[in-house]
Design a protein around this motif. Sequence first.
Motif, PDB file in Angstrom:
ATOM      1  N   ALA A 148       0.828  -1.210   0.000  1.00 49.56           N
ATOM      2  CA  ALA A 148       0.000   0.000   0.000  1.00 49.56           C
ATOM      3  C   ALA A 148       0.863   1.260   0.000  1.00 49.56           C
ATOM      4  CB  ALA A 148      -0.929  -0.011   1.214  1.00 49.56           C
ATOM      5  N   LEU A 166      -7.584   0.625  -2.666  1.00 48.58           N
ATOM      6  CA  LEU A 166      -6.338   0.041  -2.182  1.00 48.58           C
ATOM      7  C   LEU A 166      -6.553  -0.667  -0.852  1.00 48.58           C
ATOM      8  CD1 LEU A 166      -3.291  -0.255  -2.606  1.00 48.58           C
ATOM      9  CD2 LEU A 166      -2.984   1.912  -1.407  1.00 48.58           C
ATOM     10  N   VAL A 167      -7.294  -0.034   0.045  1.00 49.91           N
ATOM     11  CA  VAL A 167      -7.606  -0.670   1.325  1.00 49.91           C
ATOM     12  C   VAL A 167      -8.432  -1.942   1.101  1.00 49.91           C
ATOM     13  CG1 VAL A 167      -8.922  -0.379   3.462  1.00 49.91           C
ATOM     14  CG2 VAL A 167      -7.424   1.441   2.675  1.00 49.91           C
ATOM     15  N   GLN A 170      -6.875  -5.494   0.636  1.00 49.65           N
ATOM     16  CA  GLN A 170      -6.340  -6.270   1.737  1.00 49.65           C
ATOM     17  C   GLN A 170      -7.224  -7.503   1.985  1.00 49.65           C
ATOM     18  OE1 GLN A 170      -6.961  -4.869   5.667  1.00 49.65           O
ATOM     19  NE2 GLN A 170      -5.108  -5.783   6.491  1.00 49.65           N
ATOM     20  N   GLU A 233      -6.690   1.320   7.688  1.00 48.57           N
ATOM     21  CA  GLU A 233      -7.029   2.706   7.336  1.00 48.57           C
ATOM     22  C   GLU A 233      -6.521   3.678   8.385  1.00 48.57           C
ATOM     23  OE1 GLU A 233      -8.691   6.417   7.541  1.00 48.57           O
ATOM     24  OE2 GLU A 233      -9.442   4.881   8.929  1.00 48.57           O
TER      25      GLU A 233
END
Length: 300
Positions: A148, A166-167, A170, A233
Motif C-alpha cells: 500500500a 487500495l484498502v 487487503q 485505514e
Amino acid sequence: MPRADIAEHFEPHSKLRAMLAAITASPGLVKVALLWLLLIVFIAITARWIMPYDYQATSLLTRLLPPGATGLDGNFHLLGTDHLGRDVLSRLFTSIQLTMSVAVFGTLFGAVVGSSIGFVAARFRGWVDDIIMVLVDFQASMPFVIIALSVIAVTGTGNLLLFVLLVGFQGWERYARISRGLTLSAVNHGYAASVRLLGGGTMRVYLLHILPNIMAALIVQVSINFPETVILETSMSFLGVGIQPPNTSLGNLLSYGRDYLLNAWWIAGIPGMTIFLTTLSMSIVGDWLRDVLDPTTSRR
C-alpha cells in the motif's frame, strides 16, 4: 440429497429466523458488542445531522478545553477541544463516518473481487487455477502495508477513491481461497449437478445455488477482515498517507493528538478508545457468527 438439506437450501427464511433466535440467545458480551456496533453505524449514518458544531471551525480562545468544559464563547464541549479549538465530539462523529465508510466499502470490494477470482479459478481450473493460486500465494507472503505504501508513493495521497480501493485489496486472497475451495466442493454435490441436468447455465448454478450455500463462510470472513481494514485505514492515516485534510478520520485524530498526550489526553485517547472498542466488538461478533453459521456447531 437429504430432505432436510433440500429444505434448508430452498428456504432462506428459515436461516433468517435461526439467526434472530441466535441473537436472542447470544451471550451478554455479544449483545454488548452488537449494541456498540449499532451505535457506530448510527453515528456513521447520521453524523452530519447530530454533530453539535462544525468539525472544521477553529477558535484559539477555546483550545485544549477538557471534556465537559464551556468555552469563552458559551459553547459546551462534551469531549473537549483540540489544539486548534475544534470540538472533539464533532470531529469524532465525522471521523467515524469516514473511517467506517472506507472500511465498509473497502471490505465489500475485497470480498467481491476475491470471491469472483475464486469462482473463476474453480470454474476453469487447469492453468487458470494455477496462475490465480500463484497470485494468491504471492499476496499472502507480502506484508500488505508495504504494498500500500509503495502504491501511494507512486500515485500520491490525494485520491480518496484510489485509497478506498487500495484498502479493499487487503485480504482478497482469503476470499479467493475460501470461495475456490467451497465451490470445488459444492460442484460435486447433488444439487449443483441436478441444476445442470435441468438445463441451468453456469452463471445460474454459481450465483443462485452455489453462492448462497457458501455465503455463511464468506460472511464470517467479512466479519474477521473488517477490523483489519479499520486498523489498516487508521494506521495509514496516522502515518499521513491515508485520509488527507480537510477530511478527517480516526487515524488523523490519533496523529493530531500524539503531541498532546501529557496535557490533553482526550484528543488522542477518545478516538483511540473508539478504534479499540469497534475492532474488539467486530472480532467478538465475528467469532460468534463463526459458531452460529458453522453447520456442525449449530446443529449440535
